[in-house]
Design a protein around this motif. Structure first.
Motif, PDB file in Angstrom:
ATOM      1  N   ALA A   1      40.358  41.731  42.040  1.00 56.61           N
ATOM      2  CA  ALA A   1      39.577  40.868  41.157  1.00 56.61           C
ATOM      3  C   ALA A   1      40.525  40.104  40.241  1.00 56.61           C
ATOM      4  CB  ALA A   1      38.605  41.707  40.338  1.00 56.61           C
TER       5      ALA A   1
ATOM      6  N   GLU B   1      40.550  36.472  37.219  1.00 59.12           N
ATOM      7  CA  GLU B   1      39.817  35.441  36.492  1.00 59.12           C
ATOM      8  C   GLU B   1      40.601  34.145  36.565  1.00 59.12           C
ATOM      9  OE1 GLU B   1      39.017  36.745  32.558  1.00 59.12           O
ATOM     10  OE2 GLU B   1      37.703  38.386  33.168  1.00 59.12           O
ATOM     11  N   GLU B   2      39.933  33.083  36.905  1.00 58.11           N
ATOM     12  CA  GLU B   2      40.620  31.803  37.097  1.00 58.11           C
ATOM     13  C   GLU B   2      41.086  31.194  35.784  1.00 58.11           C
ATOM     14  OE1 GLU B   2      38.996  29.759  41.101  1.00 58.11           O
ATOM     15  OE2 GLU B   2      37.595  29.739  39.427  1.00 58.11           O
TER      16      GLU B   2
ATOM     17  N   GLN C   1      36.569  36.345  39.983  1.00 63.52           N
ATOM     18  CA  GLN C   1      36.592  36.067  41.411  1.00 63.52           C
ATOM     19  C   GLN C   1      37.243  37.254  42.122  1.00 63.52           C
ATOM     20  OE1 GLN C   1      35.213  33.326  42.674  1.00 63.52           O
ATOM     21  NE2 GLN C   1      34.803  32.357  40.681  1.00 63.52           N
ATOM     22  N   THR C   2      37.084  37.302  43.423  1.00 62.80           N
ATOM     23  CA  THR C   2      37.717  38.341  44.237  1.00 62.80           C
ATOM     24  C   THR C   2      38.592  37.674  45.289  1.00 62.80           C
ATOM     25  OG1 THR C   2      35.877  39.874  43.928  1.00 62.80           O
ATOM     26  CG2 THR C   2      37.353  40.292  45.784  1.00 62.80           C
ATOM     27  N   PHE C   3      39.834  38.125  45.359  1.00 60.88           N
ATOM     28  CA  PHE C   3      40.784  37.579  46.327  1.00 60.88           C
ATOM     29  C   PHE C   3      41.013  38.610  47.424  1.00 60.88           C
ATOM     30  CE2 PHE C   3      45.309  37.354  47.655  1.00 60.88           C
ATOM     31  CZ  PHE C   3      45.269  36.128  48.310  1.00 60.88           C
TER      32      PHE C   3
ATOM     33  N   ASP D   1      35.089  34.084  34.387  1.00 61.93           N
ATOM     34  CA  ASP D   1      34.706  33.553  35.698  1.00 61.93           C
ATOM     35  C   ASP D   1      35.392  34.395  36.771  1.00 61.93           C
ATOM     36  OD1 ASP D   1      37.179  32.736  34.916  1.00 61.93           O
ATOM     37  OD2 ASP D   1      37.012  30.689  35.682  1.00 61.93           O
TER      38      ASP D   1
END
Length: 216
Positions: free
Chosen positions: A103, A105-106, A113-115, A111
């Motif tokens: 996980a 955050e941009e 996200q999962t990479f 916000d």
């Protein structure tokens, strides 16, 4: 391959930061250097925290064992907390290295996200996690078990000494009641060097010794 994840949130970068951090880097020091750091932390904690607190209860000259055991418990607790903090940091990064997805955050505005790691990144991260993080965690676990055992032993010995020497009210240490040496119709004498209350009337030294024996 990891361009979507901010540099400071990449597991490999976080591992590098751990290696370079003043406290967290202890986990990968040479054994002697690692033990030296723990020893310095213990002695410093004893001198600045454990010892002064123990001194409020135990007289180092008269209750030496109790004083050092009490101070050692306090200092050992500080060492345990430091090692636990290091362990948690390495455990967190280790989990991110071994995980197939991380996980992030941009922008930092929640916000999340999962990479999902590509095979090349996953292989590299798992190698780092297996051959660098896991040995560090193993060392830290051993240290925590050791400090926990020492704390338990020291605490048990201290409790035993206190329980065996407490006064009738259950008080021990500087606040415990003094045991009278002579009880007569004239009064009570505590000092070993005073034979009667008559000695106190004309002897300032005897009076001072009696006052000290009474805790005055």
């Amino acid at each position: 391959l990891e361009t979507a994840v901010p540099v400071d949130q990449r597991p490999a970068t976080q591992l590098k930061e751990l290696r370079e951090a003043q406290l967290y880097s202890w986990a990968v020091l040479e054994t002697q250097a690692y033990l030296n750091r723990l020893g310095v932390l213990f002695l410093g904690s004893f001198a600045l925290l454990g010892g002064p607190i123990a001194y409020q209860t135990f007289d180092p000259l008269k209750q030496t064992a109790e004083f050092f055991l009490s101070g050692a418990v306090g200092a050992g607790f500080v060492v345990s907390l430091a090692v636990l903090r290091i362990y948690l940091g390495w455990s967190y990064v280790g989990d991110r290295l071994l995980s197939a997805a991380v996980a992030y955050e941009e922008t930092g505005w929640y916000d999340g996200q999962t990479f999902v790691k590509p095979p090349e990144v996953l292989t590299r991260d798992r190698l780092l996690g297996t051959y660098e993080v896991k040995p560090a965690l193993s060392r830290l676990k051993t240290t925590l078990l050791g400090t926990g055992g020492v704390l338990l032993l020291s605490g048990s010995l201290l409790f035993g000494l206190i329980a065996s020497s407490a006064d009738t009210d259950g008080v021990y240490g500087r606040g415990a009641a003094r045991t009278p040496r002579i009880v007569s119709n004239e009064g009570i004498i505590y000092s070993k060097n005073v034979k009667s209350l008559q000695d106190l009337r004309g002897d300032d030294t005897a009076a001072a010794e009696e006052a000290e024996a009474q805790g005055g």
